[in-house]
Design a protein around this motif. Structure first.
Motif, PDB file in Angstrom:
ATOM      1  N   LEU A  55      33.558   5.735  10.808  1.00  0.00           N
ATOM      2  CA  LEU A  55      33.390   6.208  12.186  1.00  0.00           C
ATOM      3  C   LEU A  55      32.537   7.473  12.206  1.00  0.00           C
ATOM      4  O   LEU A  55      31.599   7.594  13.006  1.00  0.00           O
ATOM      5  CB  LEU A  55      34.765   6.486  12.804  1.00  0.00           C
ATOM      6  N   ALA A  56      32.841   8.391  11.286  1.00  0.00           N
ATOM      7  CA  ALA A  56      32.075   9.640  11.239  1.00  0.00           C
ATOM      8  C   ALA A  56      30.604   9.343  10.976  1.00  0.00           C
ATOM      9  O   ALA A  56      29.715   9.932  11.588  1.00  0.00           O
ATOM     10  CB  ALA A  56      32.635  10.565  10.161  1.00  0.00           C
ATOM     11  N   LEU A  57      30.353   8.398  10.072  1.00  0.00           N
ATOM     12  CA  LEU A  57      28.963   8.104   9.712  1.00  0.00           C
ATOM     13  C   LEU A  57      28.216   7.389  10.828  1.00  0.00           C
ATOM     14  O   LEU A  57      27.005   7.530  10.956  1.00  0.00           O
ATOM     15  CB  LEU A  57      28.923   7.244   8.441  1.00  0.00           C
ATOM     16  N   SER A  58      28.934   6.597  11.638  1.00  0.00           N
ATOM     17  CA  SER A  58      28.210   5.823  12.636  1.00  0.00           C
ATOM     18  C   SER A  58      28.219   6.494  14.007  1.00  0.00           C
ATOM     19  O   SER A  58      27.704   5.943  14.969  1.00  0.00           O
ATOM     20  CB  SER A  58      28.787   4.413  12.730  1.00  0.00           C
ATOM     21  N   LEU A  59      28.799   7.689  14.081  1.00  0.00           N
ATOM     22  CA  LEU A  59      28.918   8.330  15.391  1.00  0.00           C
ATOM     23  C   LEU A  59      27.556   8.597  16.023  1.00  0.00           C
ATOM     24  O   LEU A  59      27.392   8.453  17.245  1.00  0.00           O
ATOM     25  CB  LEU A  59      29.707   9.633  15.261  1.00  0.00           C
ATOM     26  N   ILE A  87      21.404  19.702  22.504  1.00  0.00           N
ATOM     27  CA  ILE A  87      22.851  19.631  22.738  1.00  0.00           C
ATOM     28  C   ILE A  87      23.432  18.349  22.128  1.00  0.00           C
ATOM     29  O   ILE A  87      24.530  18.354  21.567  1.00  0.00           O
ATOM     30  CB  ILE A  87      23.155  19.690  24.252  1.00  0.00           C
ATOM     31  N   SER A  88      22.679  17.243  22.200  1.00  0.00           N
ATOM     32  CA  SER A  88      23.167  15.992  21.614  1.00  0.00           C
ATOM     33  C   SER A  88      23.455  16.186  20.135  1.00  0.00           C
ATOM     34  O   SER A  88      24.499  15.744  19.627  1.00  0.00           O
ATOM     35  CB  SER A  88      22.128  14.885  21.763  1.00  0.00           C
ATOM     36  N   ILE A  89      22.524  16.819  19.434  1.00  0.00           N
ATOM     37  CA  ILE A  89      22.708  17.016  17.993  1.00  0.00           C
ATOM     38  C   ILE A  89      23.961  17.838  17.727  1.00  0.00           C
ATOM     39  O   ILE A  89      24.805  17.491  16.891  1.00  0.00           O
ATOM     40  CB  ILE A  89      21.459  17.692  17.395  1.00  0.00           C
ATOM     41  N   ILE A  90      24.105  18.927  18.481  1.00  0.00           N
ATOM     42  CA  ILE A  90      25.263  19.794  18.254  1.00  0.00           C
ATOM     43  C   ILE A  90      26.556  19.059  18.606  1.00  0.00           C
ATOM     44  O   ILE A  90      27.552  19.138  17.880  1.00  0.00           O
ATOM     45  CB  ILE A  90      25.120  21.091  19.073  1.00  0.00           C
ATOM     46  N   ALA A  91      26.530  18.310  19.715  1.00  0.00           N
ATOM     47  CA  ALA A  91      27.744  17.613  20.142  1.00  0.00           C
ATOM     48  C   ALA A  91      28.178  16.584  19.104  1.00  0.00           C
ATOM     49  O   ALA A  91      29.350  16.508  18.725  1.00  0.00           O
ATOM     50  CB  ALA A  91      27.518  16.941  21.485  1.00  0.00           C
ATOM     51  N   VAL A  92      27.224  15.800  18.614  1.00  0.00           N
ATOM     52  CA  VAL A  92      27.584  14.776  17.628  1.00  0.00           C
ATOM     53  C   VAL A  92      28.067  15.423  16.337  1.00  0.00           C
ATOM     54  O   VAL A  92      29.074  15.005  15.753  1.00  0.00           O
ATOM     55  CB  VAL A  92      26.387  13.833  17.361  1.00  0.00           C
ATOM     56  N   ALA A  93      27.382  16.484  15.909  1.00  0.00           N
ATOM     57  CA  ALA A  93      27.802  17.161  14.683  1.00  0.00           C
ATOM     58  C   ALA A  93      29.219  17.689  14.829  1.00  0.00           C
ATOM     59  O   ALA A  93      30.037  17.597  13.904  1.00  0.00           O
ATOM     60  CB  ALA A  93      26.840  18.295  14.348  1.00  0.00           C
ATOM     61  N   THR A  94      29.544  18.229  16.000  1.00  0.00           N
ATOM     62  CA  THR A  94      30.890  18.753  16.232  1.00  0.00           C
ATOM     63  C   THR A  94      31.925  17.628  16.183  1.00  0.00           C
ATOM     64  O   THR A  94      32.985  17.774  15.567  1.00  0.00           O
ATOM     65  CB  THR A  94      30.960  19.449  17.610  1.00  0.00           C
ATOM     66  N   ALA A  95      31.601  16.514  16.816  1.00  0.00           N
ATOM     67  CA  ALA A  95      32.538  15.391  16.815  1.00  0.00           C
ATOM     68  C   ALA A  95      32.774  14.889  15.400  1.00  0.00           C
ATOM     69  O   ALA A  95      33.909  14.579  15.013  1.00  0.00           O
ATOM     70  CB  ALA A  95      32.016  14.274  17.695  1.00  0.00           C
ATOM     71  N   VAL A  96      31.706  14.827  14.614  1.00  0.00           N
ATOM     72  CA  VAL A  96      31.851  14.383  13.221  1.00  0.00           C
ATOM     73  C   VAL A  96      32.732  15.359  12.449  1.00  0.00           C
ATOM     74  O   VAL A  96      33.610  14.955  11.681  1.00  0.00           O
ATOM     75  CB  VAL A  96      30.469  14.247  12.554  1.00  0.00           C
ATOM     76  N   PHE A  97      32.533  16.635  12.692  1.00  0.00           N
ATOM     77  CA  PHE A  97      33.350  17.634  12.009  1.00  0.00           C
ATOM     78  C   PHE A  97      34.820  17.468  12.396  1.00  0.00           C
ATOM     79  O   PHE A  97      35.717  17.569  11.544  1.00  0.00           O
ATOM     80  CB  PHE A  97      32.841  19.039  12.354  1.00  0.00           C
ATOM     81  N   ALA A  98      35.071  17.191  13.678  1.00  0.00           N
ATOM     82  CA  ALA A  98      36.453  16.982  14.124  1.00  0.00           C
ATOM     83  C   ALA A  98      37.076  15.790  13.404  1.00  0.00           C
ATOM     84  O   ALA A  98      38.240  15.825  12.987  1.00  0.00           O
ATOM     85  CB  ALA A  98      36.492  16.764  15.635  1.00  0.00           C
ATOM     86  N   THR A 154      23.131  14.084   6.510  1.00  0.00           N
ATOM     87  CA  THR A 154      22.669  14.753   7.719  1.00  0.00           C
ATOM     88  C   THR A 154      21.868  13.803   8.590  1.00  0.00           C
ATOM     89  O   THR A 154      22.092  13.694   9.793  1.00  0.00           O
ATOM     90  CB  THR A 154      21.792  15.950   7.329  1.00  0.00           C
ATOM     91  N   PHE A 155      20.953  13.070   7.966  1.00  0.00           N
ATOM     92  CA  PHE A 155      20.119  12.141   8.738  1.00  0.00           C
ATOM     93  C   PHE A 155      20.935  10.985   9.300  1.00  0.00           C
ATOM     94  O   PHE A 155      20.595  10.425  10.321  1.00  0.00           O
ATOM     95  CB  PHE A 155      18.966  11.621   7.875  1.00  0.00           C
ATOM     96  N   VAL A 156      22.024  10.644   8.594  1.00  0.00           N
ATOM     97  CA  VAL A 156      22.889   9.580   9.115  1.00  0.00           C
ATOM     98  C   VAL A 156      23.505  10.019  10.440  1.00  0.00           C
ATOM     99  O   VAL A 156      23.622   9.245  11.385  1.00  0.00           O
ATOM    100  CB  VAL A 156      23.999   9.235   8.093  1.00  0.00           C
ATOM    101  N   VAL A 157      23.896  11.290  10.503  1.00  0.00           N
ATOM    102  CA  VAL A 157      24.672  11.775  11.649  1.00  0.00           C
ATOM    103  C   VAL A 157      23.794  12.076  12.867  1.00  0.00           C
ATOM    104  O   VAL A 157      24.170  11.826  13.997  1.00  0.00           O
ATOM    105  CB  VAL A 157      25.483  13.014  11.220  1.00  0.00           C
TER     106      VAL A 157
END
Lengths: 345, 334, 285
Positions: B263-267, B308-319, C116-119
């Protein structure tokens, strides 16, 4: 003669596979009969892929496709019927209560995401009919008997060492005090010191509970230490059976002789002779006696007919024309070898 | 405990890296490409009628400052990060004088709601059914579902949304196919408002869930059919442990951790799907806003949404990474 | 080789279904070379005719025959997908093989970048990219942009295989015999990795076509090149669904879905054929 704890008659279990339209049959267990007496440890020896693992899977009713039981009967003393006449539910009832299994030491038999306590609960709680606190009292006492601290109950499997995990597995297999225990290479893949401890533990527990046991390992020195009687398998067949001490002292079947002769002994400097050839392909076993391509005593008879397992006057059984027809010829007897030597390996 | 902290530190490092690399790509794209957004905006503002060259010059200067395109490339780079850190992307040109961050702030909850609902539904249902299918291999119904799931898996989000739109918009029009809520309802915690929101979200959620559910189903099925051969499952079966318990606590439970990693990888991909689905259904989230920004030449808006999209997705993955140790006690291994 | 294909066709349902679907689509693509109308011209046939014998899939509001439009569009979309897949394969192979073979710090750094590129969500970035390119946006530019963002999944897969190859005896043998790292990777490891790369290529083609369709439909590509995406774009521009000209939308959607499912099934059966573990599982089931 008193009733046997387990009696297996003419058991045949094959791996039947179909792949891309091709049918293939591997005769892993072919016409094996044996019985295990009460309170006895019956050892099964043989090289890898000789069918010993398949045999115990079958006896433990743990078969899955492509393995199939094609014939024969398996009767336990605690059952009024054949093992394969039981339905799923009844089978689940007898497991662990009456029939339990000590797995290979190299396997991760403990669920990695469950604490040991939960494993005990899953495996033993439904069988014991006890309240929760009583149950854990029993488990704690059992663990202490096996020199395990009850505190390991709250650990995850990956937090324990290999030896500890195997002790836990033994505790898990014996906590319900089963009448019959099947042990599948329980000491393989453990280091030698731990191996000795684990072996002593199994022996002690078996005596204490008073259960009967089938003990499988390829390691003959382990058999010398633990088994009362020994059956030797080759290419899916039982080829020799007798009291462990006698087989070590005086192996009859040419294959057993090789096995015993290949054991290292202190002070013995003679070079070991390797058996020529390789174990047969069980999808296309050789005609006649399956050992004949590698046997120094093979005759035309051996190439054509398969020798039955015959009982000798001593009560031992062997499946070999050369031995059965001329019981007097016993070359390669190891006079120097006594069981005591093995006791202190 | 220490290994857990070490794990957290590494995941946080990855989070920082994602944001850093992503934002740098954004900066690179905006600066290495032939179009100057300032000239673009001026030409679209001046295409009707004559303009005073002096006024154009003033406008050019103002826009340069507004877009953070003043000074050397290094100054621009630093300005870019500073604005990102303060969340200040300036006013939106197409919705002047509303600021870009306000627009994004309004759109983000819609996207987050759509994304989380559909992901949660698809992940749970897909994994559960896939787990059953892997365990009961002979079951006809589950085999049939497997074929459907395999067929759904490769369909991209746009095509899926379009098919759902045609099915429920033209062939069997029972649900609202556009917008996030009915026009004339006042926002608030009223039954009619929430009901309208739910009704409008049904089709987007459905098409989003359909896209991902197949992948979870198929992934879980193959994971489970490997796990049933694991020693601990075979042993538990040998011990006569209750079948349901084996299925849930032994088989499926052990497949959850890898599926969470999945899930984290495909977010990132799911996020793409979500904003595309929004465009199809005119859902008032980031996707619709993004397309509006492109069509009206609103540089700050497009830039802001991409960042913002990049930051939002990165945050969700971190969660999600934070949840992982709950599912797998062996966290230090990875 | 032919025998393997025939056996696969006979005994693997995914392979059979997948190859039939792909062959149909390929048939349509090949047919596009015999199109009676130039693909870019409009008003060559009467507009808005429903499917009939004269026009198999009808005609659209721009006076084009839908069947021949689909054929040309599918050809372009497929070509696009293959180009992206091939370019990104090169990146994935280099990163995966180097990361797996060299290991250590290099591996860790490359895999962090990979993850990183995956995410990172690609769609907003590609949208921004279009915004900054506008008329400069061509087919080739988009292919390169997508390829440089679409490699990481497969790089990780290739790396895991390379990692296992590194410890095999023949690798040690090659090092002792004095081969350079580049030689070992190219001559010894590449052949092992290629079958898996082939299967992921099929999925990557799907991914690229899907993303291209999406971008085109929203109008974020060069809408003058006929692709499946631009075809739907023009249908939407003429509100084809509302006007009841459903064949204009349905034909490209159905064709591209056949392509997606066909390629996907092929890659699934390919994986199954390569992976000995699933092969065993199939024998057991």
């Amino acid at each position: 003669m008193e009733e046997a704890a387990l009696s297996v008659q003419n058991l045949r279990a094959y791996y039947v596979t179909g792949h891309f339209g091709m049918q293939r049959e591997v005769r892993a267990v072919d016409d094996v009969s044996l019985s295990v007496r009460k309170n006895e440890i019956y050892g099964i020896a043989g090289e890898s892929s000789c069918g010993k693992s398949t045999f115990i899977k079958t006896v433990a009713a743990a078969i899955r496709p492509p393995l199939r039981v094609l014939g024969g009967s398996i009767k336990y003393s605690f059952l009024d019927r054949d093992l394969y006449d039981l339905d799923e539910r009844k089978l689940a009832d007898i497991r662990w209560n009456h029939l339990s299994f000590i797995p290979q030491g190299s396997m991760n038999v403990l669920n990695p995401v469950r604490r040991i306590r939960e494993s005990f609960q899953d495996f033993a709680f439904p069988h014991m009919g006890l309240g929760r606190s009583e149950f854990f009292d029993v488990v704690n006492r059992h663990l202490e008997r096996l020199q395990l601290s009850p505190s390991i109950l709250s650990a995850f499997p990956h937090e324990l060492s290999g030896g500890m995990r195997q002790r836990v597995a033994i505790a898990l297999a014996t906590v319900c005090r089963p009448e019959f225990i099947i042990a599948d290479e329980p000491t393989t893949a453990l280091d030698v010191v731990v191996q000795k401890d684990v072996l002593a533990l199994i022996l002690e527990t078996q005596r204490e509970i008073g259960s009967s046991m089938i003990f499988v390992t390829h390691d003959l020195t382990v058999h010398a230490n633990i088994s009362n009687r020994l059956g030797i398998m080759y290419a899916g067949r039982l080829i020799e059976e007798g009291p462990t001490r006698e087989i070590f002292h005086d192996p009859l079947h040419p294959y057993s002789r090789h096995l015993v002769a290949s054991l290292p002994r202190i002070g013995d400097l003679t070079p070991k002779i390797a058996l020529t050839g390789a174990p047969p392909n069980l999808a296309q076993p050789p005609s006649g006696c399956r050992f004949h391509p590698r046997c120094p005593l093979a005759t035309d008879l051996c190439r054509q007919a398969s020798p039955e397992l015959t009982t000798l006057s001593s009560g031992r059984r062997v499946a070999c024309y050369a031995v059965a027809s001329a019981p007097a010829t016993r070359p390669m007897t190891n006079d120097r070898m006594t069981n005591d030597k093995f006791k202190s390996f | 405990m220490r290994s857990y902290l070490w794990y957290l530190a590494r995941r946080f490092g990855q989070f920082v890296l994602v944001v850093f690399v992503g934002i740098n790509i954004v900066f690179f794209v905006t600066h290495a490409t032939p179009i100057d957004p300032v000239e673009q905006a001026i030409s679209s503002a001046t295409q009707f009628g004559q303009s005073d060259p002096r006024a154009v010059e003033i406008m050019r200067k103002a826009l340069r400052e507004l877009y953070g395109l003043d000074g050397s490339i290094w100054q621009q780079y630093l300005t870019f990060w500073r604005r990102l850190a303060t969340g200040d992307f300036g006013p939106s040109l197409s919705a002047f004088p509303t600021s870009v961050s306000t627009l994004i702030g309004q759109a983000l909850p819609w996207t987050a709601g759509l994304l989380s609902t559909s992901t949660l539904v698809a992940w749970c249902v897909g994994n559960f059914m896939g787990g059953l299918a892997g365990y009961y291999r002979k079951n006809r119904l589950l085999k049939g579902l497997g074929i459907v799931a395999t067929g759904l898996q490769p369909i991209p989000s746009y095509i899926m949304s379009l098919v759902v739109l045609i099915l429920f918009g033209y062939l069997w029009p029972i649900l609202p196919i556009s917008g996030g809520v009915e026009m004339n309802i006042h926002p608030g915690f009223t039954f009619s408002f929430l009901g309208s929101v739910a009704a409008h979200s049904l089709l987007p959620v459905l098409s989003l869930a359909l896209i991902t559910i197949g992948a979870w189903f198929v992934g879980m099925r193959s994971l489970v059919s490997n796990i049933v051969a694991e020693d601990y499952v075979v042993y538990a079966e040998l011990a006569g442990v209750d079948r349901h318990k084996i299925l849930t606590s032994y088989v499926m439970r052990n497949a959850l951790a890898p599926q969470l990693t999945g899930l984290a990888l495909s977010l990132g991909g799911i996020f793409n799907g979500a904003i595309i689905t929004e465009v199809v259904f005119g859902y008032p989230g980031l996707g619709t806003l993004l397309v509006r920004g492109v069509n009206s030449g609103d540089y700050s808006l497009v830039l802001g949404i991409a960042s913002i999209s990049i930051i939002a997705v990165a945050t969700a993955v971190f969660a999600i990474d934070l949840l992982y140790p709950l599912l797998d006690p062996r966290v230090k291994v990875r | 080789m032919l025998k393997v294909l025939r056996d696969l066709f006979r005994h693997n349902r995914e392979f059979a279904a997948g190859s039939i679907l792909v062959l149909i689509v390929l048939g349509i693509v090949v047919a596009s070379f015999f199109s009676p109308y130039p693909p870019l011209d409009s008003y060559v046939v009467p507009p808005d005719i429903p499917p009939s014998w004269d026009h198999l899939l009808g005609t659209n509001s721009r006076g084009q025959d839908v069947f021949w439009q689909v054929a040309v569009a599918m050809r372009n979309s497929l070509l696009f997908g293959i180009s992206v897949a091939l370019i990104s394969r090169v990146i994935a192979l280099v990163i995966g093989l180097v990361s797996g073979y060299v290991g250590g710090m290099v591996d860790r750094v490359l895999m962090s970048i990979n993850d990183t590129f995956v995410v990172i969500p690609l769609f907003p970035i590609l949208t921004l990219f279009y915004f900054m390119m506008h008329d400069h946006m061509s087919w080739v530019v988009l292919a390169v942009a997508m390829a440089s963002l679409g490699w990481p999944y497969d790089a990780r897969l290739i790396r895991s295989i390379a990692l296992s190859l590194r410890n095999r005896e023949f690798t040690t043998q090659s090092i002792f015999s004095g081969m350079s790292t580049r030689q070992i990777l190219m001559e010894e490891h590449l052949p092992y990795v290629l079958p898996i790369v082939f299967s992921t290529t099929l999925n990557n083609i799907n991914w690229s076509i899907g993303l291209e369709v999406t971008l085109s439909v929203i109008g974020l590509t060069n809408i003058e090149t006929p692709t499946i995406g631009t075809m739907i774009y023009w249908a939407n521009q003429h509100t084809a669904m509302v006007a009841g000209i459903w064949w204009w939308v349905l034909a490209p959607v159905a064709t591209v879905i056949m392509m997606f499912i066909g390629l996907f099934l092929l890659s699934v059966s390919m994986n199954e054929f390569i992976d000995p573990r699933t092969r065993l599982a199939r024998m057991g089931a």
